[in-house]
Scaffold this active site. Structure first.
Site, PDB file in Angstrom:
ATOM      1  CG  HIS A 149      38.730  31.681  42.345  1.00  0.00           C
ATOM      2  ND1 HIS A 149      39.549  30.593  42.097  1.00  0.00           N
ATOM      3  CD2 HIS A 149      39.173  32.672  41.533  1.00  0.00           C
ATOM      4  CE1 HIS A 149      40.463  30.923  41.216  1.00  0.00           C
ATOM      5  NE2 HIS A 149      40.261  32.161  40.827  1.00  0.00           N
ATOM      6  CG  ASP A 184      40.742  31.981  34.936  1.00  0.00           C
ATOM      7  OD1 ASP A 184      39.940  32.892  34.703  1.00  0.00           O
ATOM      8  OD2 ASP A 184      41.746  32.111  35.695  1.00  0.00           O
ATOM      9  CG  ASP A 273      43.208  34.935  34.027  1.00  0.00           C
ATOM     10  OD1 ASP A 273      42.849  35.048  35.213  1.00  0.00           O
ATOM     11  OD2 ASP A 273      42.970  33.926  33.329  1.00  0.00           O
TER      12      ASP A 273
HETATM   13  C1  NHB Z   1      42.928  37.748  44.678  1.00  0.00           C
HETATM   14  N1  NHB Z   1      43.770  37.368  43.610  1.00  0.00           N
HETATM   15  C2  NHB Z   1      43.227  36.863  42.418  1.00  0.00           C
HETATM   16  C3  NHB Z   1      42.202  35.939  42.499  1.00  0.00           C
HETATM   17  C4  NHB Z   1      41.619  35.425  41.334  1.00  0.00           C
HETATM   18  C5  NHB Z   1      42.055  35.838  40.101  1.00  0.00           C
HETATM   19  C6  NHB Z   1      41.473  35.248  38.856  1.00  0.00           C
HETATM   20  O1  NHB Z   1      41.576  35.789  37.771  1.00  0.00           O
HETATM   21  N2  NHB Z   1      40.853  34.052  38.949  1.00  0.00           N
HETATM   22  O2  NHB Z   1      40.437  33.444  37.814  1.00  0.00           O
HETATM   23  C7  NHB Z   1      43.077  36.778  40.033  1.00  0.00           C
HETATM   24  C8  NHB Z   1      43.671  37.286  41.190  1.00  0.00           C
HETATM   25  S1  NHB Z   1      45.336  37.669  43.818  1.00  0.00           S
HETATM   26  O3  NHB Z   1      45.635  37.722  45.164  1.00  0.00           O
HETATM   27  O4  NHB Z   1      46.065  36.700  43.052  1.00  0.00           O
HETATM   28  C9  NHB Z   1      45.571  39.167  43.107  1.00  0.00           C
HETATM   29  C10 NHB Z   1      44.996  40.357  43.415  1.00  0.00           C
HETATM   30  C11 NHB Z   1      45.432  41.412  42.600  1.00  0.00           C
HETATM   31  C12 NHB Z   1      46.338  40.983  41.643  1.00  0.00           C
HETATM   32  C13 NHB Z   1      46.960  41.742  40.641  1.00  0.00           C
HETATM   33  C14 NHB Z   1      46.590  43.051  40.412  1.00  0.00           C
HETATM   34  C15 NHB Z   1      47.220  43.744  39.409  1.00  0.00           C
HETATM   35  C16 NHB Z   1      48.179  43.110  38.647  1.00  0.00           C
HETATM   36  C17 NHB Z   1      48.495  41.777  38.919  1.00  0.00           C
HETATM   37  N3  NHB Z   1      47.897  41.111  39.898  1.00  0.00           N
HETATM   38  S2  NHB Z   1      46.622  39.325  41.818  1.00  0.00           S
HETATM   39 ZN    ZN Z   2      42.015  33.917  36.541  1.00  0.00          ZN
END
Ligand code: NHB
Ligand code: ZN
Length: 346
Positions: A149, A184, A273
């Site tokens: 990202h 991913d 994931d």
């Molecule tokens: C910043 N985020 C990302 C960004 C990238 C990823 C990723 O795996 N990218 O490949 C995952 C979450 S987010 O806002 O969607 C989340 C933050 C924390 C999340 C979370 C935390 C615990 C359980 C489920 N979701 S999602």
């Molecule tokens: Zn991811």
């Protein structure tokens, strides 16, 4: 016995390398969102006795000039400034504005040795490409990488330096056309953006696309621009998809990609994931489903870098990437997990 040697197709066993060092493991193991995962992955690979079949490549940190091949100098300068400040309270005061404008908050919290860790992870993905360029291996694995990202001047989605972009740029020093495949759960937006206007790198991302789901990009109609038009491929998918449908879509798309793009090398981000028990609770894949897609790509017999990425059910991510490592090395794994100090505590 008049053996006509030309009739025997000798199946070459691919030479497989694995990027690792204790320093890289220690640093990656402290990344905030995936604390403890790196240790679990490496120790499972080691406990299954797979290291004997792999060349272990020790990485060095990416240099500033290598990182500046993609990222902006003001962004890297900001990472340097905050890495110099010891604790995050001072950082908040001294660099509040900068921190916010470079995405360094919420999803990308400030953490100890941030620049050092991100530089070493990027060095590892570059080392994977360099090992292939040096003709020392056909497949190189870096489960510490895959931070897809990060943008040119912004951290995003737990990613600070885009090691995937740097890995691809390194391969491009040797190969004319590089194919990037991202399985991913999340859209590989940082990598797609980096190569959206070139026909030399085709990016193919299979991901969840839904209102409010991160990062929100990766529409079917996003196909690249300028010279890169039609060299960006996005396959948005819905929650609940299982191995069978996923593999059917994956092979239909990738067969076309192979025939039309004719790549010279491959970089594949293997974020886990998408597994059914992942806390992201989105796709319903098993590690067999992921492995079938990776296996399909390996049958192309092209120089290939396999990278990690997401994967928040740590034991299942470790199991998946260990399975992929064994697959790449052409080894079958025993069904039960051998005695293993880390696993038994889970
Ligand atoms: C910043 N985020 C990302 C960004 C990238 C990823 C990723 O795996 N990218 O490949 C995952 C979450 S987010 O806002 O969607 C989340 C933050 C924390 C999340 C979370 C935390 C615990 C359980 C489920 N979701 S999602
Ligand atoms: Zn991811």
């Amino acid at each position: 016995l008049n053996l006509n040697v030309s009739e025997i197709a000798v199946k070459k066993t691919p030479r497989v390398a694995y990027v690792h060092s204790q320093d890289l493991l220690t640093k990656a193991n402290e990344l905030i969102r995936i604390e403890g995962r790196a240790e679990l992955v490496h120790s499972l690979i080691r406990t299954y006795g797979l290291l004997q079949y792999l060349q272990v490549v020790t990485p060095r940190p990416a240099t500033q000039s290598e990182i500046l091949a993609f990222h902006s100098s003001d962004y890297i300068q900001c990472l340097q400034d905050i890495s110099a400040v010891s604790d995050s309270e001072d950082i908040e005061e001294q660099h509040k504005h900068e921190v916010e404008s470079y995405g360094l908050s919420y999803d990308c919290p400030l953490q100890k040795d941030l620049l050092e860790t991100a530089s070493l992870i990027s060095g590892a993905s570059q080392a994977a490409s360099q090992h292939i360029i040096n003709g020392l291996a056909d497949i190189v694995i870096n489960w510490y990488g895959g931070w897809h990202h990060a943008k040119r001047d912004t951290a995003s989605g737990f990613c600070y330096i885009n090691d995937v972009v740097l890995c691809i740029l390194k391969l491009r020093q040797q190969f004319d056309k590089v194919l990037y495949v991202d399985i991913d759960l999340h859209h590989g937006d940082g990598v797609e953006e980096a190569f959206a206007t070139t026909s030399k790198v085709m990016t193919v991302s299979f991901h969840k696309l839904a209102p409010g789901f991160f990062p929100g990009s990766g529409e079917l109609n996003d196909v690249g621009t300028g010279r890169g038009k039609y060299f960006t491929v996005n396959i948005p998918l819905m929650d609940g998809i299982k191995d069978k449908e996923y593999f059917s879509i994956f092979t239909k798309v990738m067969k076309q990609v192979k025939d039309r793009f004719l790549p010279d090398a491959i970089v594949m981000q293997c974020g886990a994931d998408t597994l059914s028990e992942d806390p992201m609770t989105s796709f319903n894949l098993t590690h067999f489903g992921i492995a079938k897609c990776v296996c399909y790509m390996l049958t192309w017999n092209l120089p290939t870098v396999l990278l990690g990425g997401g994967g928040y059910h740590f034991p299942n991510t470790a199991k998946c990437w260990t399975f992929l490592t064994a697959l790449a090395a052409g080894k079958k794994l025993p069904v039960d997990i051998p005695e293993h100090e880390k696993i038994s505590t889970m």
